[in-house]
Motif scaffolding. Structure first.
Motif, PDB file in Angstrom:
ATOM      1  N   ASP A 191      43.079  39.655  43.539  1.00 15.79           N
ATOM      2  CA  ASP A 191      42.291  40.120  42.392  1.00 15.79           C
ATOM      3  C   ASP A 191      40.812  40.224  42.741  1.00 15.79           C
ATOM      4  N   ILE A 192      40.293  39.229  43.461  1.00 14.75           N
ATOM      5  CA  ILE A 192      38.887  39.280  43.869  1.00 14.75           C
ATOM      6  C   ILE A 192      38.653  40.458  44.805  1.00 14.75           C
ATOM      7  N   ALA A 193      39.625  40.715  45.700  1.00 14.75           N
ATOM      8  CA  ALA A 193      39.446  41.757  46.715  1.00 14.75           C
ATOM      9  C   ALA A 193      39.537  43.163  46.148  1.00 14.75           C
ATOM     10  N   LYS A 194      40.377  43.361  45.136  1.00 17.48           N
ATOM     11  CA  LYS A 194      40.599  44.732  44.657  1.00 17.48           C
ATOM     12  C   LYS A 194      39.608  45.177  43.590  1.00 17.48           C
ATOM     13  N   VAL A 253      34.185  35.922  40.514  1.00 16.98           N
ATOM     14  CA  VAL A 253      33.510  37.207  40.714  1.00 16.98           C
ATOM     15  C   VAL A 253      32.003  37.063  40.484  1.00 16.98           C
ATOM     16  N   THR A 254      31.623  36.331  39.456  1.00 19.77           N
ATOM     17  CA  THR A 254      30.194  36.095  39.204  1.00 19.77           C
ATOM     18  C   THR A 254      29.560  35.362  40.384  1.00 19.77           C
ATOM     19  N   ARG A 264      27.179  44.581  40.736  1.00 22.78           N
ATOM     20  CA  ARG A 264      28.107  44.541  39.603  1.00 22.78           C
ATOM     21  C   ARG A 264      29.531  44.788  40.083  1.00 22.78           C
ATOM     22  N   ALA A 265      30.438  43.926  39.629  1.00 24.57           N
ATOM     23  CA  ALA A 265      31.859  44.116  39.900  1.00 24.57           C
ATOM     24  C   ALA A 265      32.525  44.636  38.638  1.00 24.57           C
ATOM     25  N   ASN A 266      33.293  45.686  38.779  1.00 27.40           N
ATOM     26  CA  ASN A 266      33.970  46.282  37.626  1.00 27.40           C
ATOM     27  C   ASN A 266      35.278  45.532  37.375  1.00 27.40           C
ATOM     28  N   ILE A 267      35.177  44.409  36.688  1.00 27.67           N
ATOM     29  CA  ILE A 267      36.340  43.559  36.456  1.00 27.67           C
ATOM     30  C   ILE A 267      37.341  44.201  35.503  1.00 27.67           C
TER      31      ILE A 267
END
Length: 407
Positions: A62-65, A313-314, A337-340
């Motif tokens: 999940d973190i990687a994708k 992610v943060t 920014r990560a698009n969670i």
């Protein structure tokens, strides 16, 4: 030192205690290996537990994708800065051996199991980051403070690495400098789970027959050794149809506990739930569906994103920004920014309903939705925001009343 050299050093010497202010000190194993415990639990041993392996795999995937990108806050606007060198590192190519997915997954696995993930940042002559090389945590010998500078002593490097030269993602930490691996505290529970797993395998291998005694009402003065040797020879056969014949009133009485007495199934289920707690992951994510229903599994999936993945992610976002941007860029609104939201895209029905609400309530326009779905931009008309006809602001109501009065 080359990237392959750092990656290939799988085993390190005992962590040193520096004469400077060390953040490892005598707690090298405590802070990373998880080896200073009564069970001697090591990462490779813990990963033999399918629930732990799957939990680490799920979270790291999940973190990687999740897509990471560089943005700049300019007043009220958010501008994507795809031209920034850091954007390439976090979005596509961190180094010539890895994709961004593989790099971030590798870092996340180390981060989850060892409590720490480390990578060296390589800069060009202008000071821009050009690549990031993964460093196996076994290679880190010490992290120490010297004259106000945080230094990383890493095997294979001629001199210590500065804190500004590395990405260091820390999970649970007591001092904010070095993380603590989950295995450190979970060793006892993991050790019990391994023992249950080994007991089950041994029990199946021996068809449920283990230690015991051969009883008889007669007194045997000689020949006991032959009886024991004969029993071992017969029961040691791998054949599934092995047969033992006991003569003259001999009876075999097992002295080991039975699977029912040990409550193997219940203990295994408890181990799965316990591992889920250690990893802060919902049991259904590691394929334990006893407590899941069609009504609550969607809510559990959303909880997984907000409670399990979002904090990690943060953590990654802030470390990326701190190490890949200059102080000038940070002051001018640059951020990662990560698009969670990408984790919630699997359900097309829920996704389209959410997009429709966003458009019809006017907080997104239709071209923004097309971009989220990786579609080309549509006509200029689609850049306009829609407003529900039965919804008005106070100023719109005032204007309408004035116009009505004039008429």
């Amino acid at each position: 030192m080359s990237f392959s050299g750092a990656f290939g050093l799988m085993f390190a010497s005992k962590r040193s205690v520096s004469s400077d202010s060390s953040f490892f000190g005598s707690y090298g194993g405590f802070f990373s290996m998880g080896s200073s415990n009564s069970y001697g639990m090591k990462p490779k041993t813990a990963l033999k537990l399918s629930a732990f392996y799957n939990g680490v795999d799920q979270i790291s995937n999940d973190i990687a994708k999740i897509p990471f990108a560089v943005y700049q806050k300019d007043g009220k606007n958010r501008i994507a800065r795809t031209e920034h060198p850091a954007n390439k590192l976090i979005a596509t190519t961190p180094n010539y051996l890895m994709t961004s997915f593989v790099f971030r997954k590798t870092m996340a696995i180390s981060y989850l199991i060892r409590g720490n993930a480390l990578a060296k940042i390589n800069f060009d002559q202008k000071g821009f980051p050009v690549s990031t090389d993964f460093i196996n945590w076994d290679c880190v010998q010490d992290i120490r403070l010297k004259k106000g500078e945080l230094l990383y002593d890493v095997r294979g490097y001629d001199k210590p690495l500065l804190a500004s030269e590395v990405l260091h993602f820390k999970n649970f930490s007591h001092n904010g400098i070095v993380g603590v691996g989950v295995i450190t505290y979970a060793a006892q529970q993991f050790g019990i789970a391994i023992e249950v797993q080994n007991f089950s395998a041994t029990n199946l291998q021996n068809k449920g027959v283990r230690q015991g005694v051969i009883q008889t009402d007669k007194t045997i003065e000689k020949g006991k050794d032959k009886i024991i040797a004969g029993w071992k020879a017969a029961m040691g056969e791998r054949s599934p149809d092995r047969i033992v014949v006991l003569d003259d009133g001999f009876k075999f009485e097992p002295i080991n506990i039975t699977p029912q007495e040990a409550q193997i199934i219940e203990q295994a289920r408890f181990s799965i739930e316990d591992i889920a707690r250690w990893l802060n992951i919902a049991p259904h994510k590691i394929k334990s569906l006893q407590q899941s229903t069609n009504n609550n599994i969607e809510q559990q999936s959303m909880d997984h994103v907000s409670d399990t993945i979002q904090p990690h992610v943060t953590n990654f976002e802030q470390e990326y920004a701190k190490k890949l941007f200059t102080s000038f860029e940070l002051q001018n609104g640059y951020y990662i920014r990560a698009n969670i939201d990408s984790l919630l895209r699997a359900d097309i029905k829920s996704r389209t309903e959410a997009h429709a609400r966003a458009v019809l309530t006017g907080w997104k326009h239709r071209n923004e939705i097309r971009e989220l779905e990786d579609l080309n931009e549509g006509p200029e008309l689609l850049n306009e925001y829609l407003t529900p006809v039965n919804t008005f602001t106070e100023s719109q109501i005032d204007n309408n009343l004035k116009e009505d009065g004039k008429q």
